[in-house]
Design a protein around this motif. Structure first.
Motif, short mmCIF file in Angstrom:
data_model
loop_
_atom_site.label_atom_id
_atom_site.label_comp_id
_atom_site.label_asym_id
_atom_site.label_seq_id
_atom_site.Cartn_x
_atom_site.Cartn_y
_atom_site.Cartn_z
N TYR A 224 -71.62 162.62 28.96
CA TYR A 224 -72.49 163.54 29.69
C TYR A 224 -73.13 162.80 30.86
O TYR A 224 -73.58 161.66 30.72
N LEU A 225 -73.19 163.45 32.02
CA LEU A 225 -73.78 162.83 33.20
C LEU A 225 -75.27 162.62 32.96
O LEU A 225 -76.03 163.58 32.80
N TYR A 226 -75.68 161.36 32.94
CA TYR A 226 -77.05 161.01 32.59
C TYR A 226 -77.85 160.57 33.82
O TYR A 226 -79.04 160.87 33.93
N GLU A 227 -77.19 159.88 34.72
CA GLU A 227 -77.82 159.45 35.97
C GLU A 227 -76.78 159.46 37.07
O GLU A 227 -75.59 159.36 36.82
N GLN A 228 -77.27 159.58 38.32
CA GLN A 228 -76.36 159.45 39.46
C GLN A 228 -77.15 158.94 40.66
O GLN A 228 -78.36 159.11 40.74
N ARG A 235 -73.76 157.45 35.79
CA ARG A 235 -73.75 156.94 34.42
C ARG A 235 -73.43 158.08 33.45
O ARG A 235 -74.06 159.15 33.50
N LEU A 236 -72.46 157.81 32.57
CA LEU A 236 -72.10 158.75 31.52
C LEU A 236 -72.66 158.25 30.20
O LEU A 236 -72.64 157.05 29.91
N LYS A 237 -73.15 159.19 29.39
CA LYS A 237 -73.76 158.81 28.12
C LYS A 237 -73.17 159.68 27.02
O LYS A 237 -72.99 160.88 27.18
N SER A 238 -72.87 159.05 25.86
CA SER A 238 -72.24 159.80 24.77
C SER A 238 -73.19 160.82 24.17
O SER A 238 -72.77 161.89 23.74
N ASN A 239 -74.49 160.51 24.15
CA ASN A 239 -75.50 161.44 23.63
C ASN A 239 -76.75 161.32 24.50
O ASN A 239 -77.56 160.42 24.32
N PRO A 240 -76.93 162.24 25.46
CA PRO A 240 -78.06 162.13 26.37
C PRO A 240 -79.42 162.28 25.69
O PRO A 240 -80.45 161.93 26.27
N TYR A 267 -70.61 167.56 31.07
CA TYR A 267 -69.65 166.72 30.36
C TYR A 267 -68.48 166.42 31.28
O TYR A 267 -67.87 167.33 31.87
N LEU A 268 -68.13 165.12 31.41
CA LEU A 268 -67.09 164.70 32.33
C LEU A 268 -66.12 163.75 31.65
O LEU A 268 -66.49 162.98 30.76
N ARG A 269 -64.87 163.84 32.10
CA ARG A 269 -63.85 162.87 31.70
C ARG A 269 -63.21 162.35 32.97
O ARG A 269 -62.86 163.13 33.86
N ALA A 270 -63.07 161.01 33.06
CA ALA A 270 -62.58 160.44 34.32
C ALA A 270 -61.65 159.27 34.05
O ALA A 270 -61.80 158.54 33.07
N ARG A 271 -60.70 159.11 34.96
CA ARG A 271 -59.86 157.91 34.96
C ARG A 271 -60.57 156.88 35.83
O ARG A 271 -61.06 157.17 36.93
N VAL A 272 -60.63 155.66 35.31
CA VAL A 272 -61.32 154.58 36.02
C VAL A 272 -60.46 153.32 35.98
O VAL A 272 -59.58 153.18 35.13
N PHE A 291 -64.41 154.44 39.70
CA PHE A 291 -63.91 155.81 39.60
C PHE A 291 -62.59 155.98 40.36
O PHE A 291 -62.43 155.51 41.47
N LEU A 292 -61.63 156.68 39.70
CA LEU A 292 -60.37 157.04 40.33
C LEU A 292 -60.27 158.54 40.52
O LEU A 292 -60.06 159.02 41.62
N ARG A 293 -60.44 159.31 39.43
CA ARG A 293 -60.38 160.76 39.52
C ARG A 293 -60.88 161.37 38.23
O ARG A 293 -60.91 160.72 37.19
N PHE A 294 -61.28 162.64 38.31
CA PHE A 294 -61.67 163.38 37.11
C PHE A 294 -60.41 163.96 36.45
O PHE A 294 -59.42 164.26 37.12
N LEU A 295 -60.49 164.16 35.15
CA LEU A 295 -59.39 164.75 34.41
C LEU A 295 -59.67 166.21 34.11
O LEU A 295 -60.82 166.59 33.83
#
Length: 300
Positions: A224-228, A235-240, A267-272, A291-295
Motif C-alpha cells: 500500500y502506498l504509504y509515502e511519496q 514507499r510501499l508498506k505491507s500493512n499501513p 494498493y500497488l504492484r510494480a516491477r523494479v 521503479f520500472l513499471r506498474f503491473l
C-alpha cells in the motif's frame, strides 16, 4: 590459592636468566610458560591442595615493527578493543561484566599480551573452589572462527553473524593495517589449553570473504502506498496500519512515473530493478529498488 599477579614478572625474570647464562633454547615461549606454571603449581599445592592457576589468554603479536617484549599503547588499544568485543559477541550468556578481560602484563616472545578473566564464578564443587570462567566458551567460539579462516573453510560453514562478524572484521583490519599476525593460547582453569593462529594467510582469506561484489536483478514489489515524494521516490508498506510492518522504498528516475497520479493507501504492484552489493557470507549492503513499471491485475 591463585597464581599471584607477580608471577608474570617472575616468569620474565626466568627467561632473562636463561639469556644471561647463555642458554640457547629454541623451544617456544609457551613451553617455558608450561614448565614455570607447573613448577609453581607443584610447589603451591604442597601448602594448599586446592591451589590452581588462574585462567589466561596469551596473545602473541608478531610483526616487523613489534618491539621485543613491548607494544605501543595505541596498538594495545587497537587490538584489545576488538578482542574484547569478539569474546562478548561469541558468548552464549552475553553478560559483559562476567566476560570482561584484563591486561595482566606484556612479556617477550615478539610481544605477548597476557589477558585474564576479570571474574570467576563458583562451580559449587568443593574440589574446584575457583570454578569456571564464563569466558571459556566464548574464547573457544572465537578460536573456531579464527581457525576456520586460517584453514580457508567454505564461507557457508563459518558461523559469523551480528556483533561477532563486526568485531572479527575490525580485528582483521587492524592486523592487516599494521602487517601483524597473532598466535593465541587459552589456558582454562584445570582444562586442556587450546591454541589458535591468525596469520597473513587467514587474514587474506577473510578479506576475500568480506569483499563486496555488485548484483542486479529485476523483481516485483507490492504493498500500500504509504509515502511519496515529488523528489523521486515512494514507499510501499505491507500493512499501513502497523508502523513496524515491512516497507520498501522505491526510487523513480526522470519522467518514468507521475507521482501526482497516485493516492495514499492505494494498493500497488510494480516491477523494479533491485541493485545491491553482497559478500561471500551473503551479507548485503547498498540496496536500492528502482521503479520500472506498474503491473496490471492480471500480470504475475
Amino acid at each position: 590459592m591463585r597464581l599471584p599477579a607477580s608471577w608474570n614478572h617472575l616468569r620474565e625474570r626466568a627467561r632473562q636468566g636463561l639469556d644471561d647464562l647463555g642458554v640457547d633454547d629454541e623451544r617456544p615461549v609457551d613451553d617455558w610458560d608450561d614448565v614455570l606454571d607447573r613448577a609453581w603449581l607443584e610447589g603451591a599445592r604442597r601448602f594448599d591442595a586446592s591451589a590452581q592457576l588462574q585462567p589466561r589468554l596469551d596473545v602473541r603479536v608478531i610483526g616487523d615493527d613489534v618491539g621485543h617484549g613491548s607494544l605501543s599503547m595505541q596498538l594495545v588499544d587497537e587490538l584489545s578493543g576488538p578482542l574484547q568485543s569478539e569474546v562478548e559477541a561469541a558468548s552464549p550468556s552475553g553478560d559483559k561484566e562476567l566476560l570482561r578481560l584484563e591486561l595482566a602484563g606484556i612479556s617477550r616472545g615478539s610481544a605477548v599480551m597476557h589477558l585474564r578473566p576479570a571474574a570467576l564464578i563458583d562451580s559449587g564443587d568443593e574440589h574446584l573452589p575457583l570454578a569456571l570462567s564464563p569466558v571459556d566458551a566464548a574464547i573457544r567460539n572465537v578460536f573456531d572462527v579464527h581457525d576456520a579462516m586460517e584453514r580457508e573453510a567454505p564461507a557457508d560453514s563459518i558461523i559469523l553473524e551480528g556483533d561477532l562478524r563486526k568485531s572479527f572484521h575490525k580485528l582483521a583490519k587492524v592486523l592487516q593495517q599494521h602487517e601483524l599476525a597473532v598466535e593465541m593460547t587459552w589456558r582454562p582453569l584445570g582444562g586442556q589449553r587450546r591454541r589458535s593462529r591468525l596469520s597473513e594467510r587467514g587474514l587474506s582469506y577473510a578479506s576475500s570473504l568480506f569483499e563486496m561484489t555488485d548484483h542486479a536483478e529485476e523483481t516485483t514489489v507490492s504493498g500500500y502506498l504509504y509515502e511519496q515524494s515529488l523528489s523521486g521516490w515512494f514507499r510501499l508498506k505491507s500493512n499501513p496500519q502497523n508502523k513496524r510492518s515491512e516497507s520498501r522504498l522505491v526510487h523513480t528516475e526522470g519522467d518514468r512515473l507521475d507521482l501526482e497520479s497516485l493516492r495514499l493507501n492505494q494498493y500497488l504492484r510494480a516491477r523494479v530493478l533491485h541493485t545491491y552489493q553482497m559478500d561471500r557470507f551473503g551479507q548485503r549492503s547498498s540496496e536500492r529498488w528502482t521503479f520500472l513499471r506498474f503491473l496490471d491485475k492480471e500480470e504475475q
